[in-house]
Design a protein around this motif. Sequence first.
Motif, PDB file in Angstrom:
ATOM      1  N   THR A 137       0.846  -1.190   0.000  1.00  0.00           N
ATOM      2  CA  THR A 137       0.000   0.000   0.000  1.00  0.00           C
ATOM      3  C   THR A 137       0.882   1.241   0.000  1.00  0.00           C
ATOM      4  O   THR A 137       1.980   1.218   0.529  1.00  0.00           O
ATOM      5  CB  THR A 137      -0.917   0.030   1.226  1.00  0.00           C
ATOM      6  N   PRO A 138       0.396   2.334  -0.606  1.00  0.00           N
ATOM      7  CA  PRO A 138       1.185   3.560  -0.623  1.00  0.00           C
ATOM      8  C   PRO A 138       1.449   4.009   0.813  1.00  0.00           C
ATOM      9  O   PRO A 138       0.632   3.726   1.666  1.00  0.00           O
ATOM     10  CB  PRO A 138       0.270   4.564  -1.333  1.00  0.00           C
ATOM     11  N   PRO A 139       2.515   4.719   1.166  1.00  0.00           N
ATOM     12  CA  PRO A 139       3.495   5.203   0.190  1.00  0.00           C
ATOM     13  C   PRO A 139       4.623   4.205  -0.083  1.00  0.00           C
ATOM     14  O   PRO A 139       5.531   4.519  -0.826  1.00  0.00           O
ATOM     15  CB  PRO A 139       4.048   6.437   0.893  1.00  0.00           C
ATOM     16  N   LEU A 141       0.027  11.594   3.581  1.00  0.00           N
ATOM     17  CA  LEU A 141       0.793  10.551   2.914  1.00  0.00           C
ATOM     18  C   LEU A 141       0.192  10.168   1.568  1.00  0.00           C
ATOM     19  O   LEU A 141       0.814   9.465   0.794  1.00  0.00           O
ATOM     20  CB  LEU A 141       0.847   9.296   3.791  1.00  0.00           C
ATOM     21  N   SER A 199      -6.015   8.707   9.174  1.00  0.00           N
ATOM     22  CA  SER A 199      -5.370   7.742   8.306  1.00  0.00           C
ATOM     23  C   SER A 199      -4.175   8.315   7.559  1.00  0.00           C
ATOM     24  O   SER A 199      -3.828   7.858   6.484  1.00  0.00           O
ATOM     25  CB  SER A 199      -6.379   7.166   7.325  1.00  0.00           C
ATOM     26  N   GLY A 200      -3.523   9.293   8.153  1.00  0.00           N
ATOM     27  CA  GLY A 200      -2.282   9.771   7.561  1.00  0.00           C
ATOM     28  C   GLY A 200      -2.510  10.571   6.298  1.00  0.00           C
ATOM     29  O   GLY A 200      -1.990  10.258   5.244  1.00  0.00           O
ATOM     30  N   ARG A 243       5.278   1.827  -2.030  1.00  0.00           N
ATOM     31  CA  ARG A 243       5.011   1.065  -3.246  1.00  0.00           C
ATOM     32  C   ARG A 243       6.216   0.200  -3.568  1.00  0.00           C
ATOM     33  O   ARG A 243       7.351   0.608  -3.424  1.00  0.00           O
ATOM     34  CB  ARG A 243       4.756   2.018  -4.415  1.00  0.00           C
ATOM     35  N   GLY A 263      -2.325   8.019  11.913  1.00  0.00           N
ATOM     36  CA  GLY A 263      -1.859   9.379  11.670  1.00  0.00           C
ATOM     37  C   GLY A 263      -0.440   9.418  11.127  1.00  0.00           C
ATOM     38  O   GLY A 263      -0.011  10.419  10.583  1.00  0.00           O
ATOM     39  N   LEU A 264       0.309   8.325  11.288  1.00  0.00           N
ATOM     40  CA  LEU A 264       1.679   8.291  10.767  1.00  0.00           C
ATOM     41  C   LEU A 264       1.726   7.687   9.368  1.00  0.00           C
ATOM     42  O   LEU A 264       2.628   7.960   8.599  1.00  0.00           O
ATOM     43  CB  LEU A 264       2.590   7.472  11.702  1.00  0.00           C
ATOM     44  N   ARG A 265       0.789   6.821   9.082  1.00  0.00           N
ATOM     45  CA  ARG A 265       0.712   6.217   7.753  1.00  0.00           C
ATOM     46  C   ARG A 265      -0.755   5.877   7.501  1.00  0.00           C
ATOM     47  O   ARG A 265      -1.548   5.897   8.440  1.00  0.00           O
ATOM     48  CB  ARG A 265       1.580   4.952   7.691  1.00  0.00           C
ATOM     49  N   PRO A 266      -1.126   5.590   6.255  1.00  0.00           N
ATOM     50  CA  PRO A 266      -2.531   5.252   6.032  1.00  0.00           C
ATOM     51  C   PRO A 266      -2.882   3.959   6.757  1.00  0.00           C
ATOM     52  O   PRO A 266      -2.298   2.916   6.480  1.00  0.00           O
ATOM     53  CB  PRO A 266      -2.629   5.070   4.510  1.00  0.00           C
ATOM     54  N   VAL A 267      -3.766   4.058   7.709  1.00  0.00           N
ATOM     55  CA  VAL A 267      -4.208   2.879   8.453  1.00  0.00           C
ATOM     56  C   VAL A 267      -5.687   2.703   8.163  1.00  0.00           C
ATOM     57  O   VAL A 267      -6.518   3.428   8.670  1.00  0.00           O
ATOM     58  CB  VAL A 267      -4.004   3.061   9.973  1.00  0.00           C
ATOM     59  N   LEU A 268      -6.001   1.790   7.271  1.00  0.00           N
ATOM     60  CA  LEU A 268      -7.404   1.583   6.928  1.00  0.00           C
ATOM     61  C   LEU A 268      -7.796   0.157   7.273  1.00  0.00           C
ATOM     62  O   LEU A 268      -6.984  -0.751   7.150  1.00  0.00           O
ATOM     63  CB  LEU A 268      -7.616   1.825   5.429  1.00  0.00           C
ATOM     64  N   PRO A 269      -9.043  -0.030   7.709  1.00  0.00           N
ATOM     65  CA  PRO A 269      -9.481  -1.396   7.987  1.00  0.00           C
ATOM     66  C   PRO A 269      -9.449  -2.220   6.707  1.00  0.00           C
ATOM     67  O   PRO A 269      -9.723  -1.703   5.631  1.00  0.00           O
ATOM     68  CB  PRO A 269     -10.907  -1.216   8.504  1.00  0.00           C
TER      69      PRO A 269
END
Lengths: 189, 337
Positions: free
Chosen positions: A9-11, B335, B331-332, A13, A92-98
Amino acid sequence: MAERERYLTPPRRGVFVARAQVMTASDVRRALTRIAHEVIERNRGLERVALIGLQTGGAPLARRLAAILEEIDGTAVPVGSVDVAFYRDDIGLRPVLPEAVTSIDFEVSGRVVVLVDDVLFTGRTVRAALNALNDYGRAQAVQLAVMVDRGHRELPIRPDYVGKNLPTRRDELVDVSEEGVVLGDLVAR
Amino acid sequence: MSDPMSDPMSGPAADPAADPGGWPVTATRHLLSIADLGRDGINEVMRVTDSFVEVGRRAIPKVPALRGKTVVSLFCEDSTRTRLSFETAARRLSADTMNFSASSSSLSKGESLRDTVETIDAMGVHALVVRHFSAGVPWQVASWVSAAVVNAGDGWHEHPTQALLDCYTIRESIGADAGLEGLRIAIVGDVKHSRVARSNVLAFSALGAEVTIVAPPTLLPPSLAGWPVVVSNDLDGVLPKSDVVYLLRLQTERATESLLPSVREYTAGYGLTRERGALLAERALVMHPGPMNRGVEIAAELAGLPNSLVTRQVANGVAVRMAVLYLLLGSGADLGA
């Protein structure tokens, strides 16, 4: 699979390039059978045992483990799955999605819950899962089963049942799938 | 109040920094218009909403995802359900909430909106949920603050979270995988003064539904150029062909503004009366954004029928707003893409 997907997942890649097959499909099956026996032995039966797989990699392993437990002991144990996105400490530090919806349709309180995941790495996912589990009730005990323990723990967490201890470098990737366990690298595109 | 927009669908320009890319929602710092999301963004919100609906079913319906974040609701227009829904959503995410209403604040002492908003922003808040009686105010606020801005309804213009919860509610009752592709949706009533209609037309058509607007000519916007809709004023003809009938609230003051001869005449032509209920297709769904005028746009008996989704809409509102706040704050965002 879960770990590989997360890294894709981004970033971050990149492409997962396999380097070595560490466990074959039948190695994984044998390890699950051994873990099943250990679960029954440790808990003196399956009366209060429930399995909860960590989404997404642990969920299919939990279902397979439950099938083997039923084969051996004749007891159907409840199986659930938990997605820990909302409990992670890197929100908040990276995309955290369920990645999938949590599904626990049995009473957790009073049960011995065996958390099941594919790869144990820093321990942060398990920490989040313990917090999530707490919102469903007070388990009598929580145990941890993983197919691969690859080291590099950042929290005081240890597994109760391990498929294979696998020394790794931090930047390597471990992929657990139907076909077995593969060690590889993330190569930038 | 004069019509805030000559071209009803364009509205204020979108934030140029908001460039939806691979992460449709997370790359958008604010949620101002449904157009910010597009089809992929709407589907992403739906997917994350599934997880929050599950959270809502738990014994302890609360997750620690937004601990330490502060969400302020800035409401310069009366609202019950939207304000409470956002506050519930923020609290279930463990965010701190602050509540601001125009009547009990320095705005009533003559402080400008900009000074008020900048004061709140300086306290270090993370999200501002803005409801205002004038169109475009959320865009103005977004240009003044560093917090994420969520449009909770601006004038007659947009109400994006209402559209999202409506899409989710339809998807929930027809099956998540079906999508809205080819679904025939009739939006009935006072389209001219309805921000719900504007956002819903954008959202429903982005997801592939065929939207028909049914309204008396006086309650249609001055121009429908660019609206991906069919217009009708024959409700009896449209009802049997509709999979979803979405009724808008009739503000009774429209009759005194001489846009309508009388409220009774409106009900006779455009209300979903008991007699018209018989024209509905067997599995047609009935929706209403609330507050309902029972006996005006919808008969009391019909509001309580099993195919009426009104209470599901309210229930899903909390989960959808949790998803929106989580995607914007948790969710960042920087980024993305």
